[in-house]
Design a protein around this motif. Sequence first.
Motif, PDB file in Angstrom:
ATOM      1  N   SER A 169      18.971  14.281  13.967  1.00  0.00           N
ATOM      2  CA  SER A 169      19.923  13.841  14.984  1.00  0.00           C
ATOM      3  C   SER A 169      21.299  13.654  14.347  1.00  0.00           C
ATOM      4  O   SER A 169      21.705  12.578  13.982  1.00  0.00           O
ATOM      5  CB  SER A 169      19.449  12.545  15.618  1.00  0.00           C
ATOM      6  N   GLY A 170      22.000  14.748  14.233  1.00  0.00           N
ATOM      7  CA  GLY A 170      23.359  14.694  13.702  1.00  0.00           C
ATOM      8  C   GLY A 170      24.348  14.622  14.849  1.00  0.00           C
ATOM      9  O   GLY A 170      24.032  14.198  15.957  1.00  0.00           O
ATOM     10  N   THR A 171      25.527  15.049  14.613  1.00  0.00           N
ATOM     11  CA  THR A 171      26.514  15.080  15.677  1.00  0.00           C
ATOM     12  C   THR A 171      26.183  16.229  16.624  1.00  0.00           C
ATOM     13  O   THR A 171      25.562  17.219  16.260  1.00  0.00           O
ATOM     14  CB  THR A 171      27.924  15.290  15.094  1.00  0.00           C
ATOM     15  N   LEU A 172      26.601  16.076  17.841  1.00  0.00           N
ATOM     16  CA  LEU A 172      26.338  17.108  18.844  1.00  0.00           C
ATOM     17  C   LEU A 172      27.370  18.220  18.687  1.00  0.00           C
ATOM     18  O   LEU A 172      28.434  18.205  19.273  1.00  0.00           O
ATOM     19  CB  LEU A 172      26.385  16.510  20.252  1.00  0.00           C
ATOM     20  N   ASP A 173      27.043  19.183  17.874  1.00  0.00           N
ATOM     21  CA  ASP A 173      27.920  20.319  17.649  1.00  0.00           C
ATOM     22  C   ASP A 173      27.554  21.441  18.602  1.00  0.00           C
ATOM     23  O   ASP A 173      26.478  21.478  19.186  1.00  0.00           O
ATOM     24  CB  ASP A 173      27.805  20.822  16.205  1.00  0.00           C
ATOM     25  N   GLU A 174      28.450  22.374  18.705  1.00  0.00           N
ATOM     26  CA  GLU A 174      28.217  23.530  19.558  1.00  0.00           C
ATOM     27  C   GLU A 174      27.210  24.465  18.886  1.00  0.00           C
ATOM     28  O   GLU A 174      27.256  24.700  17.678  1.00  0.00           O
ATOM     29  CB  GLU A 174      29.548  24.248  19.777  1.00  0.00           C
ATOM     30  N   SER A 175      26.282  24.991  19.674  1.00  0.00           N
ATOM     31  CA  SER A 175      25.290  25.925  19.147  1.00  0.00           C
ATOM     32  C   SER A 175      25.975  27.229  18.761  1.00  0.00           C
ATOM     33  O   SER A 175      26.750  27.779  19.542  1.00  0.00           O
ATOM     34  CB  SER A 175      24.217  26.192  20.196  1.00  0.00           C
ATOM     35  N   PRO A 176      25.683  27.767  17.576  1.00  0.00           N
ATOM     36  CA  PRO A 176      26.323  29.018  17.172  1.00  0.00           C
ATOM     37  C   PRO A 176      25.804  30.214  17.968  1.00  0.00           C
ATOM     38  O   PRO A 176      26.499  31.221  18.090  1.00  0.00           O
ATOM     39  CB  PRO A 176      25.963  29.152  15.693  1.00  0.00           C
TER      40      PRO A 176
END
Length: 102
Positions: free
Chosen positions: A36-43
């Motif tokens: 559960s890291g930061t909510l980054d954009e999926s590549p």
Amino acid sequence: MDENLTVRRAPKYGVFLALGAALGIVAAMILTFSFSGTLDESPNTGLVYDQGQVFGFLLLICVPVGLALLGGLALVLDRTVGRRTRAVRVDHSVDAHDLDES
């Protein structure tokens, strides 16, 4: 009236499958919350997924894998343990009450 019967032990497939599904749910939960890291954009898709969606995606993978693993284990146990059979002698009796119902 005496009869000879063959008794063999077999695993309960429902129990193994339920445990496999539970194992898959636990594995999905562990995987969801361990990364559960930061909510980054999926590549790949360019979208942002929250933890509930990630948990749902992981359930779609982990539950069938757990079912397959423990279902396969039940099949292997059935083949190995099921080979051992034993003959037993049983006494069959008929009650008058049983005859009246049929």
